[in-house]
Motif scaffolding. Sequence first.
Motif, PDB file in Angstrom:
ATOM      1  N   THR A 181       0.877  -1.172   0.000  1.00  0.00           N
ATOM      2  CA  THR A 181       0.000   0.000   0.000  1.00  0.00           C
ATOM      3  C   THR A 181       0.913   1.220   0.000  1.00  0.00           C
ATOM      4  O   THR A 181       1.722   1.405   0.913  1.00  0.00           O
ATOM      5  CB  THR A 181      -0.923   0.015   1.222  1.00  0.00           C
ATOM      6  OG1 THR A 181      -0.139  -0.072   2.415  1.00  0.00           O
ATOM      7  CG2 THR A 181      -1.892  -1.144   1.172  1.00  0.00           C
ATOM      8  N   GLY A 230       1.383   5.279  -0.219  1.00  0.00           N
ATOM      9  CA  GLY A 230       0.768   6.596  -0.095  1.00  0.00           C
ATOM     10  C   GLY A 230       1.356   7.562  -1.098  1.00  0.00           C
ATOM     11  O   GLY A 230       2.565   7.776  -1.133  1.00  0.00           O
ATOM     12  N   THR A 277      -2.980   5.962   4.435  1.00  0.00           N
ATOM     13  CA  THR A 277      -2.367   4.703   4.010  1.00  0.00           C
ATOM     14  C   THR A 277      -2.173   3.747   5.180  1.00  0.00           C
ATOM     15  O   THR A 277      -2.472   2.544   5.072  1.00  0.00           O
ATOM     16  CB  THR A 277      -1.007   4.981   3.337  1.00  0.00           C
ATOM     17  OG1 THR A 277      -1.177   5.958   2.318  1.00  0.00           O
ATOM     18  CG2 THR A 277      -0.433   3.715   2.744  1.00  0.00           C
ATOM     19  N   THR A 278      -1.671   4.255   6.309  1.00  0.00           N
ATOM     20  CA  THR A 278      -1.401   3.396   7.470  1.00  0.00           C
ATOM     21  C   THR A 278      -2.684   2.773   8.006  1.00  0.00           C
ATOM     22  O   THR A 278      -2.757   1.561   8.252  1.00  0.00           O
ATOM     23  CB  THR A 278      -0.705   4.209   8.572  1.00  0.00           C
ATOM     24  OG1 THR A 278       0.573   4.649   8.084  1.00  0.00           O
ATOM     25  CG2 THR A 278      -0.512   3.372   9.818  1.00  0.00           C
ATOM     26  N   ALA A 309      -3.873   0.099   5.585  1.00  0.00           N
ATOM     27  CA  ALA A 309      -3.049  -1.105   5.623  1.00  0.00           C
ATOM     28  C   ALA A 309      -3.379  -1.962   6.846  1.00  0.00           C
ATOM     29  O   ALA A 309      -3.491  -3.188   6.758  1.00  0.00           O
ATOM     30  CB  ALA A 309      -1.568  -0.725   5.620  1.00  0.00           C
ATOM     31  N   ASP A 312       3.169  -1.498   4.407  1.00  0.00           N
ATOM     32  CA  ASP A 312       2.781  -0.086   4.415  1.00  0.00           C
ATOM     33  C   ASP A 312       4.045   0.721   4.183  1.00  0.00           C
ATOM     34  O   ASP A 312       4.879   0.867   5.070  1.00  0.00           O
ATOM     35  CB  ASP A 312       2.142   0.274   5.757  1.00  0.00           C
ATOM     36  CG  ASP A 312       1.862   1.772   5.876  1.00  0.00           C
ATOM     37  OD1 ASP A 312       1.812   2.438   4.827  1.00  0.00           O
ATOM     38  OD2 ASP A 312       1.693   2.248   7.008  1.00  0.00           O
ATOM     39  N   ALA A 349       5.896   4.162   2.035  1.00  0.00           N
ATOM     40  CA  ALA A 349       5.829   5.340   1.182  1.00  0.00           C
ATOM     41  C   ALA A 349       6.826   5.240   0.041  1.00  0.00           C
ATOM     42  O   ALA A 349       6.696   5.895  -0.976  1.00  0.00           O
ATOM     43  CB  ALA A 349       6.110   6.593   1.992  1.00  0.00           C
ATOM     44  N   ILE A 367      -2.548   4.780  -2.873  1.00  0.00           N
ATOM     45  CA  ILE A 367      -3.647   5.452  -2.185  1.00  0.00           C
ATOM     46  C   ILE A 367      -3.666   6.907  -2.643  1.00  0.00           C
ATOM     47  O   ILE A 367      -2.696   7.643  -2.450  1.00  0.00           O
ATOM     48  CB  ILE A 367      -3.493   5.371  -0.655  1.00  0.00           C
ATOM     49  CG1 ILE A 367      -3.070   3.943  -0.236  1.00  0.00           C
ATOM     50  CG2 ILE A 367      -4.783   5.787   0.031  1.00  0.00           C
ATOM     51  CD1 ILE A 367      -4.014   2.854  -0.704  1.00  0.00           C
ATOM     52  N   GLY A 423      -8.569   7.485  -1.470  1.00  0.00           N
ATOM     53  CA  GLY A 423      -8.611   7.634  -0.023  1.00  0.00           C
ATOM     54  C   GLY A 423      -9.852   8.360   0.454  1.00  0.00           C
ATOM     55  O   GLY A 423     -10.619   8.906  -0.348  1.00  0.00           O
TER      56      GLY A 423
END
Length: 696
Positions: free
Chosen positions: A8, A10, A17-18, A21, A112, A114, A134, A167
């Motif tokens: 996932t 972001g 995102t967190t 996930a 998760d 970035a 996301i 999102g």
Amino acid sequence: MTPSILFTVGAKGGVGTTTLAIDIANIFAAANKTALIDGDLCGRRSHAVLFNAIRRVDEALLERDLAAIDVAPNLQLVEIASNVHAGFTVKSDHVEALMTSDLASAQHIIVDSAQPFAAVVRPLAVRAAQFSIIVEPSVLGLTGARAMQLELQSFGVPAEYLSAILGPPRAGKNDVSRADVERALRIPILAEIPLKNDRRYEKVLRAVVDALAEKRSERLLSLQPSTSTPLGERRLGKRAPAASEAQPKDSENRAASSSRLRGGVRDRLKYSIHQQLSRRIDFAAMTDALSPDALKIDELRAEITQIVAEAISGEEGVGSAEEIAQFRQEIIDEALGLGPLETILADEAVTEIMVNGADQIYVERNGRIFRSERRFADARQLRLVIERIISPIGRHIDEASPMVDARLPDGSRVNATIEPLSIDGATLTIRRFGNRHFRIADLVEFGSLTEPMGDLLRAAVEARLNIVVSGGTGSGKTTLLNVVSTFVPNGERIITIEDAAELRLSQEHVVRLETRPPNTEGRGEIRIRDLVRNSLRMRPDRIIVGECRGGEALDMLQAMNTGHDGSLTTVHANSPRDCMRRLETMVLMAGFEVPVRAIREQISSAVDVVVQTARMRDGSRKVTSISEVVGMQGEVISMQEIVRYQQRGLDKENRVVGSFVFSGVRPSFLDRFEEYGVTYDLARMGEPGVETLAAS
């Protein structure tokens, strides 16, 4: 069971995102053993905080560089970086070791992260088959998502591994629609996530999990690295071939090496055979006899078969009997069809075919022009193909009439010229429309216009406004006219008038009229002007003229002004203002001495809307303007632009980037919508200066 790995990603901070996930991991963990990996290398420790597991994570890290701890039934948590320093010092081989120990029994792994392209997460990335970006539904969020997509693809992630999740909405920032995201990213959108306190949240999230599970079943990558390929040599998104597929089978090797009907040999044989066919068979003498009996198909096939056999007999190891039979059938199809164009026409991606003499064939794919390797055997074969195209529809071409417009059975437009008009030999141009009937949703998907613009055109047609589609050659005028025509209600009588019938309307009550050129004696010509005047006696509800390019413009304007509103036509012009001047010029071509002011008044009262199209630098077609004709101001036709396309430049792949901007002007024809009971939400036009993101 082979585990699945999902990243996932972001596109920017604060998009959830967190949380997403963690919630996805919890759903997976309800049924199977799942691992959740916190790939944040800045040491924020968000997952450990949310699971109230900081102390247990620290205790585990005292014993090992990386460790998985149980935070819920069937759910393990791995924190890659407990602080910023660790984010720079953790080795990728530590992650590799973790996957073969603590995570070996996990059926699902959620990462998760970035930055999935960081070296430390590479062991995970090379095994992952799913990357979900996301996206915040805002211009800034979409810009970040596009940048992240390009980064992932440059890192080696195949495009088919990517998907997007919209999102949760944020107040005041939701200026990008789902359609905008689809057009810009061109990857599947799994879902639009509502706010977490929304009762739909869990249902939507489970739908996401189901979609991920379905993708998992389609493509699984092995968790264990291949023993034949070191990890450092593996390309991201690719897997090492299994032993059974690493090398072709012996039988396949033999077949590949024995076949000589491939590549240059195949092309050379075809060229030689076509030359022999051209010399030995008088196809031109048979062209006028169109029935199968007159052509003596069986005898012709037999002679072609003999010529092919003679040509192949001089070649050694030409291949299997099946390959020879296929090759022979291709020759027959080309001899009795359109020669080397047969295979080009079979390619649905080709939108234009341009033949410049026997030796040069150019094709257009995705807006770009390429030279084809195919060619005609000689000028005689090219001339024969032209005759085959035009004869069935009663057209002819000779020195006295050296150019002709025609059509193929599928509706594709054809233009041909011969000597002495074309100095270097006969030319043939085929504008293909394919078998697919486009709808307004297809043009929205292509990025040619936006959904609100399409809805405006729909309302304009239903309210019987007179619409002119303007644009240059190849800008998509006919395609747009076809699409807009689908909005005409089924109960109305529609008459279409064209030089060569191209429009394909889906309504039941349609009368198609086509012009006729003069015969060999110069008689019998039927022009568009004649058909327009005749159509007025056929009780039409709508008159659609494929293209106005001469004096018929006067008859078209008179029809629009005498109760036949809701008519449609196209005009060659570079802008809406040029379209008005072009109509004025064409009316003068009718041969009547009419004052210029009278012509302009006729145009301003007849035409309601001008839709401008253009072919962009990257080959894409877009509606660059929708303008309303509002009347006269002194000696000038007054127009106001409702929406325009504003180009901002090119992206890294040289694709046009821009946006559709509504002017905020309230069109005067909105009163017409109310009069005809046409539903249209004025709010869809947007506020003045508000941009709607267009597809790149």
